[in-house]
Scaffold this motif. Structure first.
Motif, PDB file in Angstrom:
ATOM      1  N   ALA A  74       0.852  -1.192   0.000  1.00 53.78           N
ATOM      2  CA  ALA A  74       0.000   0.000   0.000  1.00 53.78           C
ATOM      3  C   ALA A  74       0.884   1.237   0.000  1.00 53.78           C
ATOM      4  O   ALA A  74       1.862   1.304   0.750  1.00 53.78           O
ATOM      5  CB  ALA A  74      -0.903  -0.009   1.232  1.00 53.78           C
ATOM      6  N   THR A  75       0.567   2.214  -0.857  1.00 48.25           N
ATOM      7  CA  THR A  75       1.419   3.404  -0.980  1.00 48.25           C
ATOM      8  C   THR A  75       0.615   4.693  -0.837  1.00 48.25           C
ATOM      9  O   THR A  75      -0.607   4.706  -1.026  1.00 48.25           O
ATOM     10  CB  THR A  75       2.122   3.428  -2.349  1.00 48.25           C
ATOM     11  OG1 THR A  75       1.134   3.464  -3.374  1.00 48.25           O
ATOM     12  CG2 THR A  75       3.001   2.212  -2.543  1.00 48.25           C
ATOM     13  N   GLY A  76       1.337   5.761  -0.550  1.00 48.83           N
ATOM     14  CA  GLY A  76       0.708   7.064  -0.398  1.00 48.83           C
ATOM     15  C   GLY A  76       0.121   7.577  -1.693  1.00 48.83           C
ATOM     16  O   GLY A  76      -0.944   8.211  -1.701  1.00 48.83           O
ATOM     17  N   ALA A  77       0.796   7.323  -2.824  1.00 49.86           N
ATOM     18  CA  ALA A  77       0.306   7.802  -4.117  1.00 49.86           C
ATOM     19  C   ALA A  77      -1.051   7.187  -4.442  1.00 49.86           C
ATOM     20  O   ALA A  77      -1.979   7.876  -4.885  1.00 49.86           O
ATOM     21  CB  ALA A  77       1.317   7.476  -5.210  1.00 49.86           C
ATOM     22  N   ILE A  78      -1.178   5.882  -4.235  1.00 51.75           N
ATOM     23  CA  ILE A  78      -2.453   5.205  -4.490  1.00 51.75           C
ATOM     24  C   ILE A  78      -3.509   5.683  -3.499  1.00 51.75           C
ATOM     25  O   ILE A  78      -4.675   5.886  -3.850  1.00 51.75           O
ATOM     26  CB  ILE A  78      -2.286   3.678  -4.404  1.00 51.75           C
ATOM     27  CG1 ILE A  78      -1.276   3.198  -5.461  1.00 51.75           C
ATOM     28  CG2 ILE A  78      -3.627   2.978  -4.588  1.00 51.75           C
ATOM     29  CD1 ILE A  78      -1.682   3.458  -6.885  1.00 51.75           C
ATOM     30  N   ALA A  79      -3.096   5.878  -2.251  1.00 52.43           N
ATOM     31  CA  ALA A  79      -4.039   6.347  -1.233  1.00 52.43           C
ATOM     32  C   ALA A  79      -4.634   7.701  -1.620  1.00 52.43           C
ATOM     33  O   ALA A  79      -5.846   7.931  -1.456  1.00 52.43           O
ATOM     34  CB  ALA A  79      -3.346   6.444   0.121  1.00 52.43           C
ATOM     35  N   LEU A  80      -3.806   8.600  -2.147  1.00 48.51           N
ATOM     36  CA  LEU A  80      -4.287   9.921  -2.554  1.00 48.51           C
ATOM     37  C   LEU A  80      -5.280   9.817  -3.713  1.00 48.51           C
ATOM     38  O   LEU A  80      -6.267  10.555  -3.772  1.00 48.51           O
ATOM     39  CB  LEU A  80      -3.114  10.806  -2.959  1.00 48.51           C
ATOM     40  CG  LEU A  80      -2.213  11.292  -1.812  1.00 48.51           C
ATOM     41  CD1 LEU A  80      -0.953  11.938  -2.376  1.00 48.51           C
ATOM     42  CD2 LEU A  80      -2.958  12.269  -0.926  1.00 48.51           C
ATOM     43  N   VAL A  81      -5.032   8.875  -4.638  1.00 45.87           N
ATOM     44  CA  VAL A  81      -5.902   8.718  -5.805  1.00 45.87           C
ATOM     45  C   VAL A  81      -7.272   8.188  -5.410  1.00 45.87           C
ATOM     46  O   VAL A  81      -8.306   8.651  -5.908  1.00 45.87           O
ATOM     47  CB  VAL A  81      -5.240   7.787  -6.840  1.00 45.87           C
ATOM     48  CG1 VAL A  81      -6.232   7.424  -7.946  1.00 45.87           C
ATOM     49  CG2 VAL A  81      -4.016   8.463  -7.449  1.00 45.87           C
ATOM     50  N   ILE A  82      -7.290   7.212  -4.499  1.00 49.27           N
ATOM     51  CA  ILE A  82      -8.551   6.525  -4.187  1.00 49.27           C
ATOM     52  C   ILE A  82      -9.312   7.145  -3.020  1.00 49.27           C
ATOM     53  O   ILE A  82     -10.472   6.792  -2.787  1.00 49.27           O
ATOM     54  CB  ILE A  82      -8.306   5.033  -3.883  1.00 49.27           C
ATOM     55  CG1 ILE A  82      -7.402   4.888  -2.645  1.00 49.27           C
ATOM     56  CG2 ILE A  82      -7.705   4.334  -5.095  1.00 49.27           C
ATOM     57  CD1 ILE A  82      -7.178   3.451  -2.233  1.00 49.27           C
ATOM     58  N   ALA A  83      -8.698   8.080  -2.287  1.00 49.69           N
ATOM     59  CA  ALA A  83      -9.363   8.678  -1.127  1.00 49.69           C
ATOM     60  C   ALA A  83     -10.738   9.267  -1.466  1.00 49.69           C
ATOM     61  O   ALA A  83     -11.697   9.081  -0.699  1.00 49.69           O
ATOM     62  CB  ALA A  83      -8.464   9.738  -0.494  1.00 49.69           C
ATOM     63  N   PRO A  84     -10.903   9.976  -2.601  1.00 48.03           N
ATOM     64  CA  PRO A  84     -12.231  10.529  -2.921  1.00 48.03           C
ATOM     65  C   PRO A  84     -13.309   9.464  -3.117  1.00 48.03           C
ATOM     66  O   PRO A  84     -14.488   9.723  -2.849  1.00 48.03           O
ATOM     67  CB  PRO A  84     -11.990  11.303  -4.227  1.00 48.03           C
ATOM     68  CG  PRO A  84     -10.528  11.609  -4.230  1.00 48.03           C
ATOM     69  CD  PRO A  84      -9.884  10.433  -3.578  1.00 48.03           C
ATOM     70  N   VAL A  85     -12.918   8.270  -3.566  1.00 46.13           N
ATOM     71  CA  VAL A  85     -13.900   7.200  -3.755  1.00 46.13           C
ATOM     72  C   VAL A  85     -14.484   6.789  -2.421  1.00 46.13           C
ATOM     73  O   VAL A  85     -15.711   6.639  -2.271  1.00 46.13           O
ATOM     74  CB  VAL A  85     -13.252   5.974  -4.445  1.00 46.13           C
ATOM     75  CG1 VAL A  85     -14.299   4.895  -4.695  1.00 46.13           C
ATOM     76  CG2 VAL A  85     -12.587   6.373  -5.746  1.00 46.13           C
TER      77      VAL A  85
END
Length: 495
Positions: A74-85
């Motif tokens: 799990a990475t911060g970049a992916i977390a930032l992308v999916i947070a709005p979902v």
């Protein structure tokens, strides 16, 4: 270079090599725990979601990936992308997004997207690495602010152990020694300092299969598709860049196409276990490859395996690890990751300004946006723009008046350089339309016509001469340029 299977078999038969892989996996697992928890918080999900995602990503990519010893989680970049979902639609839509993102990555991998890596300039890679080092360090700052005074000497001792121990012995990874020693000291001295347990609740059960409860309709697809595409692209970019970095460190080659579809497969597996998705982690990969000396898939698999064992079976013990120990490890990872040679005054004096501009643009955009993918894309665009500008200035036009045996005078323009959209726009202004004789020759023997913009400019030149009653002959076209000019001339709008 031996095959992957041969490397694994060789390592399994060598106690020394196997010990390196096992201890490297253990150090990476310990470093993954607080990061997975913090990324879960960024994404807006329970910490267990990030921890389980890190487990499934690491174990899956150990079998599916094309770059041995690289760590995915799990990475911060992916977390930032999916947070709005998660915020707007809920957890089930997040899992559906991860599954679709994995499918897209598999499709892109099979389509050969990894071959595009050759278009990323070296200075973008340098900027990517330097920005990553800065982001790793900045991520440790919150753990060094508003903390008990004892944290600072503990971090200093941890750094001293990591720097000094390898000069004495490399039998055990220095980061592992630092973590164990500082944990033992914290417990013995009964110090009240921030620990891993303070970051979030650790799971006490194994992950189970999960199927998102969403309507499988076009409306759902419209909701999740934009985030899934963004997740797929960000994940692939970070993973392929990390793979290239590990290639350079280990002097080996990896299968980038396999790594691309392997990332997709790992995200699909992660989605079916309710994880938040992920991609390659450069910080943990540097711990594994550079600090610990791991070289095979064994360390990657064990990082995921030890992570699960630690948080589920020994969660109470892991919770006692002081954050100061992990901060010391990550600070040294950031120092080791940064390309110090690239910022030395001697290097900057020798390097063309355009190259330095590309590196700085990549670093600044990445650090400001906290998104490595955005920084790399901007860096590539800046590099392309500066390259086009530089090449455009290499195009030159020389005019000469020539009189043939019949006494007819012609203006002969000899064009040298590459003709494309950036240089051909200036080409139109290089002719003396008013004073040239009635016959004009444009000699392109030392040029090449690369695009429709150049053909349109040549049409505009001949049209302007025709309005003044002058004839133009274009000569010297090579086969490729002649084919392109013949196919497009007269069919494009002119100036």
């Amino acid at each position: 270079m031996p095959t992957t299977d041969a490397s694994v078999r060789t390592t399994l038969r060598s106690p020394r090599l196997l010990r390196t892989e096992v201890l490297a996996g253990l150090v990476v697992a310990l470093a993954l725990i607080p990061e997975a928890i913090s990324f879960s918080i960024i994404a807006g999900v329970d910490p267990r979601i990030g921890l389980f995602a890190s487990f499934t990503m690491a174990v899956s990519i150990a079998f599916l990936g094309g770059r041995p010893a690289m760590i995915s989680a799990a990475t911060g970049a992916i977390a930032l992308v999916i947070a709005p979902v998660v915020r707007d639609h809920g957890y089930d839509y997040l899992v559906a997004t991860v599954l679709l993102g994995g499918v897209i990555q598999v499709a892109l991998g099979l389509a050969g997207v990894a071959r595009l890596m050759r278009f990323i300039p070296r200075q973008v890679m340098v900027g990517f690495v330097n920005a990553l080092a800065i982001l790793i360090f900045l991520a440790q700052v919150p753990h060094m602010v508003d903390v008990p005074w004892a944290v600072y000497p503990m971090i200093a001792v941890g750094i001293a152990v990591i720097v000094g121990l390898p000069r004495i012995t490399k039998v055990v990874p220095a980061p592992l020694v630092a973590i164990v020693a500082l944990t033992a000291f914290t417990l013995t001295a009964a110090l009240d300092v921030p620990t891993v347990g303070d970051q979030g609740e650790l799971p006490d059960s194994l992950p189970t299969l999960f199927f998102p409860d969403v309507p499988w309709t076009l409306e759902t697809l419209k909701i999740i598709a934009p985030y899934a595409v963004a997740m797929a692209l960000v994940g692939l970019l970070e993973s392929l860049l990390t793979a290239k970095l590990v290639d350079d460190i280990t002097d080996t080659h990896s299968d980038k196409t396999r790594e691309a579809w392997g990332q997709g497969g790992a995200n699909i597996v992660t989605g079916f276990f309710g994880g938040m998705g992920g991609c390659a982690m450069i910080g943990q990969t540097m711990i594994n490859v550079k600090a610990s000396g791991a070289r095979t898939r064994i360390s990657t698999f064990l990082a995921g395996f030890f992570l699960l064992v630690l948080v589920v079976g020994f969660g109470d013990v892991v919770a006692l690890i002081p954050m100061a120990a992990l901060v010391a490890v990550m600070v040294m990872v950031s120092v080791g990751t940064f390309d110090w040679h690239s910022v030395r005054p001697a290097t900057l004096r020798r390097m063309p300004r355009s190259e330095t501009t590309v590196m700085v643009a990549t670093v600044v955009v990445t650090v400001v946006s906290h998104n490595l993918a955005i920084g790399v894309v901007v860096g590539v665009l800046v590099a392309m723009t500066l390259f086009a500008r530089r090449v455009a200035h290499l195009t030159e036009t020389h005019r000469e008046l020539v009189t043939d045996h019949d006494g007819r005078t012609s203006a002969v323009y000899r064009v040298t350089g590459e003709l494309f959209f950036a240089s051909s726009n200036d080409l139109y202004t290089q002719f003396d339309y008013a004073d040239d004789p009635e016959h004009v020759v444009i000699d392109l023997s030392d040029s090449h016509v690369w695009d429709a913009s150049t053909v349109a400019s040549l049409d505009a030149i001949t049209t302007k001469y025709a309005r003044k009653g002058k004839a133009v002959a274009i000569v010297g076209l090579n086969a490729s340029s002649a084919e392109r000019h013949g196919r497009l001339s007269g069919s494009l709008p002119s100036h």
